[in-house]
Motif scaffolding. Structure first.
Motif, PDB file in Angstrom:
ATOM      1  N   SER A  45      -6.538   1.955 -12.929  1.00 46.67           N
ATOM      2  CA  SER A  45      -5.593   0.841 -13.044  1.00 46.67           C
ATOM      3  C   SER A  45      -5.893   0.036 -14.302  1.00 46.67           C
ATOM      4  O   SER A  45      -7.034  -0.036 -14.759  1.00 46.67           O
ATOM      5  CB  SER A  45      -5.679  -0.069 -11.814  1.00 46.67           C
ATOM      6  OG  SER A  45      -6.961  -0.670 -11.736  1.00 46.67           O
TER       7      SER A  45
ATOM      8  N   LYS B 294      -5.712  -3.126  -8.512  1.00 47.58           N
ATOM      9  CA  LYS B 294      -7.078  -2.733  -8.900  1.00 47.58           C
ATOM     10  C   LYS B 294      -7.881  -2.271  -7.693  1.00 47.58           C
ATOM     11  O   LYS B 294      -8.595  -1.257  -7.744  1.00 47.58           O
ATOM     12  CB  LYS B 294      -7.784  -3.902  -9.588  1.00 47.58           C
ATOM     13  CG  LYS B 294      -7.271  -4.227 -10.978  1.00 47.58           C
ATOM     14  CD  LYS B 294      -8.058  -5.396 -11.577  1.00 47.58           C
ATOM     15  CE  LYS B 294      -7.605  -5.715 -12.987  1.00 47.58           C
ATOM     16  NZ  LYS B 294      -8.362  -6.862 -13.560  1.00 47.58           N
ATOM     17  N   SER B 295      -7.755  -3.003  -6.606  1.00 45.07           N
ATOM     18  CA  SER B 295      -8.486  -2.656  -5.382  1.00 45.07           C
ATOM     19  C   SER B 295      -8.038  -1.311  -4.832  1.00 45.07           C
ATOM     20  O   SER B 295      -8.870  -0.479  -4.428  1.00 45.07           O
ATOM     21  CB  SER B 295      -8.276  -3.757  -4.333  1.00 45.07           C
ATOM     22  OG  SER B 295      -8.883  -3.418  -3.109  1.00 45.07           O
ATOM     23  N   LEU B 296      -6.738  -1.069  -4.831  1.00 42.35           N
ATOM     24  CA  LEU B 296      -6.211   0.212  -4.347  1.00 42.35           C
ATOM     25  C   LEU B 296      -6.645   1.353  -5.264  1.00 42.35           C
ATOM     26  O   LEU B 296      -6.872   2.481  -4.806  1.00 42.35           O
ATOM     27  CB  LEU B 296      -4.680   0.155  -4.260  1.00 42.35           C
ATOM     28  CG  LEU B 296      -4.111  -0.710  -3.133  1.00 42.35           C
ATOM     29  CD1 LEU B 296      -2.585  -0.834  -3.271  1.00 42.35           C
ATOM     30  CD2 LEU B 296      -4.464  -0.134  -1.767  1.00 42.35           C
TER      31      LEU B 296
ATOM     32  N   GLU C 184      -9.503   1.604  -6.837  1.00 38.11           N
ATOM     33  CA  GLU C 184     -10.868   1.946  -6.449  1.00 38.11           C
ATOM     34  C   GLU C 184     -10.885   2.739  -5.138  1.00 38.11           C
ATOM     35  O   GLU C 184     -11.670   3.675  -4.978  1.00 38.11           O
ATOM     36  CB  GLU C 184     -11.698   0.669  -6.307  1.00 38.11           C
ATOM     37  CG  GLU C 184     -11.899  -0.062  -7.626  1.00 38.11           C
ATOM     38  CD  GLU C 184     -12.552  -1.423  -7.441  1.00 38.11           C
ATOM     39  OE1 GLU C 184     -12.868  -1.773  -6.264  1.00 38.11           O
ATOM     40  OE2 GLU C 184     -12.744  -2.137  -8.441  1.00 38.11           O
ATOM     41  N   GLU C 185     -10.007   2.356  -4.224  1.00 42.77           N
ATOM     42  CA  GLU C 185      -9.975   3.007  -2.914  1.00 42.77           C
ATOM     43  C   GLU C 185      -9.315   4.381  -2.959  1.00 42.77           C
ATOM     44  O   GLU C 185      -9.821   5.351  -2.357  1.00 42.77           O
ATOM     45  CB  GLU C 185      -9.218   2.115  -1.924  1.00 42.77           C
ATOM     46  CG  GLU C 185      -9.084   2.720  -0.532  1.00 42.77           C
ATOM     47  CD  GLU C 185      -8.171   1.919   0.369  1.00 42.77           C
ATOM     48  OE1 GLU C 185      -7.736   2.468   1.405  1.00 42.77           O
ATOM     49  OE2 GLU C 185      -7.888   0.731   0.047  1.00 42.77           O
ATOM     50  N   LEU C 186      -8.197   4.496  -3.675  1.00 44.06           N
ATOM     51  CA  LEU C 186      -7.403   5.731  -3.654  1.00 44.06           C
ATOM     52  C   LEU C 186      -7.690   6.649  -4.840  1.00 44.06           C
ATOM     53  O   LEU C 186      -7.149   7.754  -4.909  1.00 44.06           O
ATOM     54  CB  LEU C 186      -5.910   5.377  -3.611  1.00 44.06           C
ATOM     55  CG  LEU C 186      -5.466   4.544  -2.393  1.00 44.06           C
ATOM     56  CD1 LEU C 186      -3.992   4.160  -2.515  1.00 44.06           C
ATOM     57  CD2 LEU C 186      -5.708   5.299  -1.095  1.00 44.06           C
ATOM     58  N   GLY C 187      -8.511   6.193  -5.769  1.00 44.89           N
ATOM     59  CA  GLY C 187      -8.959   7.084  -6.834  1.00 44.89           C
ATOM     60  C   GLY C 187      -8.048   7.207  -8.039  1.00 44.89           C
ATOM     61  O   GLY C 187      -8.046   8.240  -8.699  1.00 44.89           O
TER      62      GLY C 187
ATOM     63  N   SER D 120       0.930   4.248  -2.674  1.00 47.52           N
ATOM     64  CA  SER D 120       0.480   5.591  -2.285  1.00 47.52           C
ATOM     65  C   SER D 120       1.630   6.583  -2.140  1.00 47.52           C
ATOM     66  O   SER D 120       1.569   7.710  -2.651  1.00 47.52           O
ATOM     67  CB  SER D 120      -0.322   5.524  -0.987  1.00 47.52           C
ATOM     68  OG  SER D 120       0.492   5.034   0.079  1.00 47.52           O
TER      69      SER D 120
ATOM     70  N   ARG E 138       0.829  -1.207   0.000  1.00 47.93           N
ATOM     71  CA  ARG E 138       0.000   0.000   0.000  1.00 47.93           C
ATOM     72  C   ARG E 138       0.865   1.259   0.000  1.00 47.93           C
ATOM     73  O   ARG E 138       0.614   2.202  -0.756  1.00 47.93           O
ATOM     74  CB  ARG E 138      -0.925  -0.003   1.211  1.00 47.93           C
ATOM     75  CG  ARG E 138      -1.889   1.185   1.236  1.00 47.93           C
ATOM     76  CD  ARG E 138      -2.659   1.257   2.547  1.00 47.93           C
ATOM     77  NE  ARG E 138      -3.517   2.439   2.560  1.00 47.93           N
ATOM     78  CZ  ARG E 138      -4.753   2.471   2.113  1.00 47.93           C
ATOM     79  NH1 ARG E 138      -5.311   1.375   1.613  1.00 47.93           N
ATOM     80  NH2 ARG E 138      -5.458   3.585   2.170  1.00 47.93           N
TER      81      ARG E 138
END
Length: 315
Positions: free
Chosen positions: A149, A139-141, A143-146, A107, A103
């Motif tokens: 991907s 992909k999940s990050l 969606e979470e962090l905007g 980020s 993560r």
């Protein structure tokens, strides 16, 4: 193309779409990923970038065998620029980066430092501590962090998965004729011409000698049909890779005979492209036998080059 060689010098980067990976061969699969990244960059109005490492991450694992490079750094950068990359982040893979959790890697490094709005990778890309980061996590990050991907599916040619591992094996096995199919260009090596034992000249076939760079993938010992480029001009040539077993014990090197070329090239830079392996390296019973074989090799190589020139043969 702007190139960054350390994390510390990466500052004030405009918004980017970043392709992630080793890109150690810039083969056709790598090229496709960069093209997809560039397409997304254009759609979103951001800049095309590549984030990669100047050393292979596996090299930091104690006891692991060093990964051989397929491309010299300068050639890698040239190919990236031709593909439209505007920012190349080619930085060392360090213990600090190796220990980043997935993560934070995304980020703090990719999003914050590279100002990435798009992150693109291959189906088998891994990142973060113990390679725990996966394309699914990316992909999940996203969606979470905007961020956007993109994960590219495996890239096949004729049912074969294109990879740097495959290309290294083709090179080491001497199957250089197959490299073009997966790389989009001939496998090549370059370097400065060094003084050899001058045996080729004494036999009537002067050669330009390159030392084998231990960090680079090198072909199996043998005789190859090649092109040699010097000062921007591409010449038909024939190349021996090996240790010269007929005449003594030598370090493995590359010696190229350029047809119809008389200039002295010591100290000059040349590029040798490998088209086709003609035969394995052989220890002959005598220097005369070696000379006869070299003559035959050259005659056959000239014929192949003539067929290439006329379009009768394609490699």
């Amino acid at each position: 193309m702007k190139v960054f060689r350390t994390i510390e010098e990466i500052k004030n980067i405009p918004e980017t779409a970043v392709a992630l990976g080793s890109f150690d061969g810039v083969h056709l699969g790598h090229q496709e990923l960069i093209k997809k990244t560039s397409e997304l960059a254009r759609k979103l109005g951001v800049h095309t970038a590549v984030f990669t490492f100047s050393n292979h991450p596996r090299d930091l694992i104690p006891g692991s065998e060093k990964t051989k490079n397929i491309l010299y750094r300068s050639e890698k950068e040239r190919l990236m620029e031709e593909l439209g990359v505007e920012y190349l982040f080619d930085v060392p893979f360090t213990e600090e980066i190796m220990k980043m959790d997935p993560r934070s890697y995304v980020s703090d490094l990719l999003l914050e430092k590279l100002n990435a709005k798009v992150l693109c990778c291959g189906f088998n890309h891994r990142f973060g501590h113990k390679a725990e980061g996966t394309p699914e996590l990316l992909k999940s990050l996203g969606e979470e962090l905007g961020f956007t991907s993109f994960v590219m599916e495996p890239f096949y040619i004729g049912g074969t998965l294109v990879s740097s591992t495959l290309i290294r094996k083709l090179i080491s096995d001497g199957e250089v004729s197959k490299c073009h199919e997966y790389m989009g260009r001939h496998y090549a090596i370059s370097g400065e011409v060094v003084v050899g034992n001058r045996l080729g000249k004494s036999l009537g076939f002067p050669t330009s000698n390159l030392l084998i760079d231990d960090s680079m993938a090198s072909p199996k010992n043998g005789v190859y049909i090649t092109y040699c480029t010097y000062s921007g001009v591409r010449y038909p040539s024939i190349t021996n890779v090996g240790v010269k077993p007929t005449i003594g014990a030598y370090e493995k090197n590359v010696e190229t005979h350029i047809f119809g070329f008389e200039k002295e090239l010591y100290g000059k830079q040349i590029l040798v492209e490998f088209l086709l392996k003609k035969r394995d390296e052989v220890k002959f019973d005598s220097i005369d036998d070696l000379k006869d074989q070299i003559k035959n090799d050259c005659e056959e190589a000239r014929e192949i080059h003539e067929r290439l020139k006329s379009g009768e043969l394609t490699l």
